[in-house]
Design a protein around this motif. Structure first.
Motif, mmCIF file in Angstrom:
data_model
loop_
_atom_site.group_PDB
_atom_site.id
_atom_site.type_symbol
_atom_site.label_atom_id
_atom_site.label_comp_id
_atom_site.label_asym_id
_atom_site.label_seq_id
_atom_site.Cartn_x
_atom_site.Cartn_y
_atom_site.Cartn_z
ATOM 1 N N ALA A 1 -13.230 -0.284 28.048
ATOM 2 C CA ALA A 1 -12.203 -0.209 27.009
ATOM 3 C C ALA A 1 -12.821 -0.207 25.615
ATOM 4 C CB ALA A 1 -11.224 -1.374 27.160
ATOM 5 N N LEU A 2 -13.803 -1.093 25.393
ATOM 6 C CA LEU A 2 -14.456 -1.169 24.077
ATOM 7 C C LEU A 2 -15.234 0.102 23.766
ATOM 8 C CD1 LEU A 2 -15.721 -4.863 24.115
ATOM 9 C CD2 LEU A 2 -13.874 -3.918 22.726
ATOM 10 N N LEU A 3 -15.881 0.670 24.782
ATOM 11 C CA LEU A 3 -16.633 1.909 24.583
ATOM 12 C C LEU A 3 -15.719 3.040 24.137
ATOM 13 C CD1 LEU A 3 -19.247 3.594 24.844
ATOM 14 C CD2 LEU A 3 -18.646 3.964 27.246
ATOM 15 N N ALA A 4 -14.573 3.173 24.801
ATOM 16 C CA ALA A 4 -13.636 4.241 24.447
ATOM 17 C C ALA A 4 -13.045 4.026 23.060
ATOM 18 C CB ALA A 4 -12.521 4.316 25.486
ATOM 19 N N SER A 5 -12.724 2.770 22.715
ATOM 20 C CA SER A 5 -12.170 2.473 21.392
ATOM 21 C C SER A 5 -13.192 2.786 20.296
ATOM 22 C CB SER A 5 -11.756 1.006 21.314
ATOM 23 O OG SER A 5 -10.720 0.728 22.231
ATOM 24 N N PHE A 6 -14.438 2.386 20.533
ATOM 25 C CA PHE A 6 -15.492 2.645 19.547
ATOM 26 C C PHE A 6 -15.768 4.137 19.410
ATOM 27 C CE2 PHE A 6 -20.116 2.825 18.453
ATOM 28 C CZ PHE A 6 -19.988 2.366 17.140
ATOM 29 N N MET A 7 -15.759 4.854 20.534
ATOM 30 C CA MET A 7 -15.981 6.288 20.491
ATOM 31 C C MET A 7 -14.857 6.987 19.720
ATOM 32 S SD MET A 7 -17.995 8.729 21.160
ATOM 33 C CE MET A 7 -19.148 7.813 22.192
ATOM 34 N N THR A 8 -13.642 6.514 19.887
ATOM 35 C CA THR A 8 -12.503 7.079 19.154
ATOM 36 C C THR A 8 -12.665 6.857 17.655
ATOM 37 O OG1 THR A 8 -11.047 6.658 21.043
ATOM 38 C CG2 THR A 8 -9.989 7.041 18.922
ATOM 39 N N TYR A 9 -13.133 5.680 17.280
ATOM 40 C CA TYR A 9 -13.404 5.391 15.865
ATOM 41 C C TYR A 9 -14.463 6.346 15.312
ATOM 42 C CZ TYR A 9 -15.810 3.145 11.971
ATOM 43 O OH TYR A 9 -16.432 2.900 10.771
ATOM 44 N N LEU A 10 -15.545 6.551 16.082
ATOM 45 C CA LEU A 10 -16.605 7.462 15.646
ATOM 46 C C LEU A 10 -16.095 8.896 15.527
ATOM 47 C CD1 LEU A 10 -19.691 6.235 17.734
ATOM 48 C CD2 LEU A 10 -19.151 5.743 15.337
ATOM 49 N N GLU A 11 -15.246 9.309 16.455
ATOM 50 C CA GLU A 11 -14.694 10.665 16.420
ATOM 51 C C GLU A 11 -13.826 10.862 15.184
ATOM 52 O OE1 GLU A 11 -14.421 11.528 21.241
ATOM 53 O OE2 GLU A 11 -12.714 10.701 20.164
ATOM 54 N N ALA A 12 -12.988 9.882 14.886
ATOM 55 C CA ALA A 12 -12.107 9.988 13.717
ATOM 56 C C ALA A 12 -12.924 10.021 12.426
ATOM 57 C CB ALA A 12 -11.128 8.819 13.702
ATOM 58 N N ARG A 13 -13.933 9.169 12.349
ATOM 59 C CA ARG A 13 -14.783 9.144 11.149
ATOM 60 C C ARG A 13 -15.536 10.460 10.992
ATOM 61 N NH1 ARG A 13 -19.755 4.964 10.477
ATOM 62 N NH2 ARG A 13 -20.614 6.398 12.028
ATOM 63 N N ALA A 14 -16.059 11.001 12.095
ATOM 64 C CA ALA A 14 -16.793 12.266 12.039
ATOM 65 C C ALA A 14 -15.887 13.405 11.595
ATOM 66 C CB ALA A 14 -17.399 12.573 13.406
ATOM 67 N N MET A 15 -14.650 13.424 12.106
ATOM 68 C CA MET A 15 -13.729 14.501 11.756
ATOM 69 C C MET A 15 -13.368 14.445 10.277
ATOM 70 S SD MET A 15 -12.381 17.091 13.236
ATOM 71 C CE MET A 15 -12.119 18.285 11.939
ATOM 72 N N LEU A 16 -13.169 13.251 9.759
ATOM 73 C CA LEU A 16 -12.838 13.107 8.339
ATOM 74 C C LEU A 16 -14.016 13.535 7.459
ATOM 75 C CD1 LEU A 16 -10.907 9.701 8.351
ATOM 76 C CD2 LEU A 16 -9.954 11.980 7.984
ATOM 77 N N GLN A 17 -15.228 13.176 7.866
ATOM 78 C CA GLN A 17 -16.420 13.561 7.100
ATOM 79 C C GLN A 17 -16.613 15.077 7.102
ATOM 80 O OE1 GLN A 17 -19.489 11.276 9.015
ATOM 81 N NE2 GLN A 17 -19.154 9.466 7.737
ATOM 82 N N ILE A 18 -16.449 15.683 8.275
ATOM 83 C CA ILE A 18 -16.600 17.137 8.381
ATOM 84 C C ILE A 18 -15.545 17.843 7.543
ATOM 85 C CG2 ILE A 18 -16.369 19.101 9.954
ATOM 86 C CD1 ILE A 18 -17.678 17.358 12.114
ATOM 87 N N ASN A 19 -14.319 17.369 7.625
ATOM 88 C CA ASN A 19 -13.233 17.995 6.883
ATOM 89 C C ASN A 19 -13.453 17.870 5.377
ATOM 90 O OD1 ASN A 19 -10.529 19.311 7.179
ATOM 91 N ND2 ASN A 19 -9.893 17.559 5.952
ATOM 92 N N LYS A 20 -13.934 16.711 4.932
ATOM 93 C CA LYS A 20 -14.199 16.501 3.506
ATOM 94 C C LYS A 20 -15.319 17.426 3.023
ATOM 95 C CE LYS A 20 -15.455 12.921 0.153
ATOM 96 N NZ LYS A 20 -16.537 13.714 -0.438
#
Length: 216
Positions: free
Chosen positions: A184-203
Motif C-alpha cells: 500500500a505504501l509503495l503504491a501511494s508513494f509511486m502515485t505521489y512521484l507520478e503526480a509530481r513528475a507530471m506537474l514538473q513536465i507540464n510546467k
C-alpha cells in the motif's frame, strides 16, 4: 505541443480537439519521448514496478505453501501462473487506468490525497490479498490431487481444514501484515512521484512554449 482542457467556445484557432482516450494516448506517447529520463521514470515505469511488486508477493506465498505441502516440482507452472502473473498484470493495468490516467490528464477535480489512498488500497487488494488467497488455494488443491500431503478436506471435515490452514498461516502471519502495508505504501508513494513528475513536465513544457523553444 501542450495539452489543455477547455470548452468549444474557448478553443483557439488551429487547435486539435481530442477525446479523453486520444488525449491519454497522446500524453503517454509524449511522456515516453520525454528526454529527461530521471524526471519521467515514475510515469514510464510506475505501473510496471507495482506489477513486479505484486509478482514478488505471489512468488513468496507460492514458494512458502509449496514448500510446506511438499509439492516440490509438482504443478510448478500451473501454480505460479495465476498466483504471480495474474496479480502482476492486474496491478499494472488497474494502476495505469484508475490512478495514472487522471494524473496524466491533469484533472483538477481529483483530490491528490484521495488518489494516493485509492492507489494504496488498490495495490493492497491486487498485490497482496489476491496472491495471499490464491497461493494456499492452488497449493492445497495440487497437494490433494497429487496425494503428496495428507490433509483434511473442507467438504468433509471443515473444522479440521480451517485449523490446518491456520496452522500453515501462523508462521507468516506477522510478516503478511508488513507485506500488505508495504504494498500500500509503495503504491501511494509511486502515485505521489507520478503526480509530481507530471506537474514538473507540464510546467517545463509550458515554459518552453512561452519562450518559443521546442523541447522535443
Amino acid at each position: 505541443m501542450a495539452l489543455a482542457k477547455g470548452n468549444y467556445k474557448s478553443i483557439p484557432e488551429g487547435a486539435v480537439v481530442l477525446s479523453e482516450n486520444e488525449a491519454v494516448r497522446y500524453q503517454r506517447e509524449f511522456i515516453y519521448k520525454w528526454p529527461n529520463w530521471v524526471q519521467g521514470f515514475p510515469l514510464k515505469l510506475g505501473p510496471h514496478l507495482l506489477g513486479v511488486a505484486s509478482a514478488c508477493c505471489g512468488i513468496f506465498y507460492n514458494n512458502y505453501y509449496r514448500r510446506r505441502l511438499r509439492l516440490f516440482h509438482i504443478g510448478r507452472v500451473v501454480s505460479y501462473l495465476p498466483v504471480c502473473f495474474l496479480p502482476a498484470t492486474l496491478s499494472a493495468v488497474m494502476h495505469a487506468e484508475a490512478i495514472q490516467r487522471p494524473i496524466i490528464l491533469l484533472k483538477a477535480d481529483v483530490c491528490p490525497v484521495c488518489l494516493e489512498v485509492k492507489a494504496g488500497l488498490l495495490q493492497a487488494a491486487l498485490g497482496f490479498l489476491l496472491p495471499f488467497l490464491l497461493a494456499p488455494t492452488g497449493s492445497m488443491a495440487l497437494a490433494h490431487q497429487s496425494g503428496c500431503y495428507n490433509m483434511p478436506q473442507i467438504t468433509q471435515r471443515p473444522t479440521e481444514a480451517i485449523q490446518f490452514y491456520k496452522k500453515l498461516l501462523k508462521p507468516i502471519g506477522s510478516i503478511s501484515w508488513k507485506i500488505c502495508a508495504g504494498q500500500a505504501l509503495l503504491a501511494s508513494f509511486m502515485t505521489y512521484l507520478e503526480a509530481r513528475a507530471m506537474l514538473q513536465i507540464n510546467k517545463e513544457l509550458h515554459d518552453e512554449e512561452k519562450s518559443g523553444e521546442l523541447l522535443l
